[in-house]
Structures are given as C-alpha cells and as structure tokens.
Design a protein around this motif. Structure first.
Motif, PDB file in Angstrom:
ATOM      1  N   MET A 191      -2.048   1.513  -0.500  1.00 44.55           N
ATOM      2  CA  MET A 191      -1.141   1.113  -1.580  1.00 44.55           C
ATOM      3  C   MET A 191      -0.055   0.200  -1.000  1.00 44.55           C
ATOM      4  SD  MET A 191      -0.508   4.476  -3.923  1.00 44.55           S
ATOM      5  CE  MET A 191      -0.386   5.723  -2.652  1.00 44.55           C
ATOM      6  N   HIS A 247      -1.291   4.015   3.682  1.00 41.29           N
ATOM      7  CA  HIS A 247      -2.706   4.383   3.657  1.00 41.29           C
ATOM      8  C   HIS A 247      -2.815   5.902   3.625  1.00 41.29           C
ATOM      9  CE1 HIS A 247      -4.117   0.300   4.717  1.00 41.29           C
ATOM     10  NE2 HIS A 247      -2.987   0.248   5.389  1.00 41.29           N
ATOM     11  N   SER A 248      -3.434   6.428   2.570  1.00 37.26           N
ATOM     12  CA  SER A 248      -3.648   7.871   2.459  1.00 37.26           C
ATOM     13  C   SER A 248      -5.141   8.099   2.254  1.00 37.26           C
ATOM     14  CB  SER A 248      -2.855   8.427   1.270  1.00 37.26           C
ATOM     15  OG  SER A 248      -3.504   8.082   0.062  1.00 37.26           O
ATOM     16  N   PRO A 249      -5.567   9.370   2.208  1.00 41.29           N
ATOM     17  CA  PRO A 249      -6.990   9.628   1.939  1.00 41.29           C
ATOM     18  C   PRO A 249      -7.443   9.028   0.603  1.00 41.29           C
ATOM     19  CG  PRO A 249      -5.927  11.615   2.761  1.00 41.29           C
ATOM     20  CD  PRO A 249      -4.839  10.601   2.516  1.00 41.29           C
ATOM     21  N   TYR A 250      -6.504   8.677  -0.275  1.00 42.99           N
ATOM     22  CA  TYR A 250      -6.842   8.113  -1.590  1.00 42.99           C
ATOM     23  C   TYR A 250      -6.933   6.595  -1.567  1.00 42.99           C
ATOM     24  CZ  TYR A 250      -5.257  12.819  -2.488  1.00 42.99           C
ATOM     25  OH  TYR A 250      -5.076  14.175  -2.431  1.00 42.99           O
ATOM     26  N   GLY A 251      -6.668   5.989  -0.394  1.00 35.44           N
ATOM     27  CA  GLY A 251      -6.774   4.539  -0.277  1.00 35.44           C
ATOM     28  C   GLY A 251      -5.429   3.888   0.004  1.00 35.44           C
ATOM     29  N   ALA A 276      -4.351  17.525   4.281  1.00 33.72           N
ATOM     30  CA  ALA A 276      -5.093  16.312   4.626  1.00 33.72           C
ATOM     31  C   ALA A 276      -5.269  16.154   6.137  1.00 33.72           C
ATOM     32  CB  ALA A 276      -4.373  15.096   4.059  1.00 33.72           C
ATOM     33  N   GLN A 286       2.405  -0.233  -5.485  1.00 31.77           N
ATOM     34  CA  GLN A 286       1.449  -0.990  -6.308  1.00 31.77           C
ATOM     35  C   GLN A 286       2.147  -1.651  -7.491  1.00 31.77           C
ATOM     36  OE1 GLN A 286      -0.938  -1.024  -3.953  1.00 31.77           O
ATOM     37  NE2 GLN A 286      -2.481  -0.929  -5.533  1.00 31.77           N
ATOM     38  N   VAL A 297      -2.044  10.272   7.127  1.00 31.07           N
ATOM     39  CA  VAL A 297      -1.342   9.231   6.369  1.00 31.07           C
ATOM     40  C   VAL A 297      -0.907   8.177   7.374  1.00 31.07           C
ATOM     41  CG1 VAL A 297       0.744   8.730   5.047  1.00 31.07           C
ATOM     42  CG2 VAL A 297      -0.528  10.817   4.591  1.00 31.07           C
TER      43      VAL A 297
END
Length: 148
Positions: free
Chosen positions: A97, A91-95, A52, A128, A74
């Motif tokens: 949490m 915060h990751s490339p997937y959004g 990433a 989450q 990240v």
C-alpha cells in the motif's frame, strides 16, 4: 550512550490514531537496543509476536527527521520530516500500500543522568490515497542494567 554494541533498553510505545471522530490506542512493550552512529540515533526492537509473524522495527532519528523501518511480517520504510510530506510503501501479508505522511512533530530527547529517553512523532497518514487518520506515537525508553 554506548555506540558500538548498543545500550539495552526497555521500550514502551503508545500510538493513538484519531480518524473521523474515532480514537484507537495501541501499546507495544519490548526490549531493544539504543545506539548512535555519527549524528544519528537508532532504536531497534522486535515487535511482540503478531499472528502474522515477527517484525523488527528500527527508528532512526537525526535532527528534525525520523525514519521508521520495519522488516519481517510487515515491511515499511517511511521518512518523517517535520513540516513536510513524504511518500513510502507499506507491505503486509495483504499486499503493498502507498503511504503519504504529513509530519507535524518529530521530537527526541535522551537524559544521560536518568538514563531515560522520550520520542514523539505526530503525523497525518494517507494509505492508497484515502485518509487513515492522525497518528500520535509516544515512545519512552529506559536503560536496562544487566543486574536488574
């Protein structure tokens, strides 16, 4: 310990995650800097290149409190206070949490004779709202001399 520019150190971080009977361990080896500002000690290093991208991790230690700050691919800023529950964001490339941690142990020791240090952080993580497991992070720090 030097305070201005920091002490060059070798970092070995082992993190064990226990979740629903499963156990997973990751290891990070990096070179970084250890420095002190006031009553706080900081350990900063770049995480090994991930797919990433690059992430710089800074661990701040003060008394029975530790903060883990990650910036890059990240992003995270989480406080860990022994015996307390704290909230943060990951915060990751997937959004993004939501993170909630219940910290069981914060430990740091630097031996100026052997020029080595140990850091330990144990906590339960919920992401989450769902249980993500019990984390046990152990970090060994060793001064790297310019001649080695």
């Amino acid at each position: 310990m030097e305070s201005a520019k920091g002490l060059p150190v070798a970092v070995l971080m082992n993190t064990t995650i226990r979740d629903s009977g499963r156990k997973d361990t990751t290891e990070i080896k990096a070179e970084g800097l250890l420095f002190q500002k006031g009553a706080s000690v900081f350990l900063r290093f770049q995480e090994p290149d991930e797919e990433a991208g690059k992430t710089v991790q800074t661990i701040k230690i003060k008394n029975e409190e530790m903060s883990v700050i990650r910036k890059g691919a990240v992003t995270m800023n989480q406080r860990f206070i022994q015996g307390a529950e704290t909230e943060g964001m990951y915060h990751s490339p997937y959004g993004p949490m939501e993170m909630i941690t219940k910290t069981k142990e914060v430990y740091y020791n630097w031996n100026s004779t052997s020029k080595t240090g140990k850091l330990r952080l144990r906590y339960n993580l919920r992401l989450q709202g769902g249980n993500a497991g019990d984390y046990d992070m152990r970090v060994t720090i060793r001064e790297v001399s310019e001649h080695s």
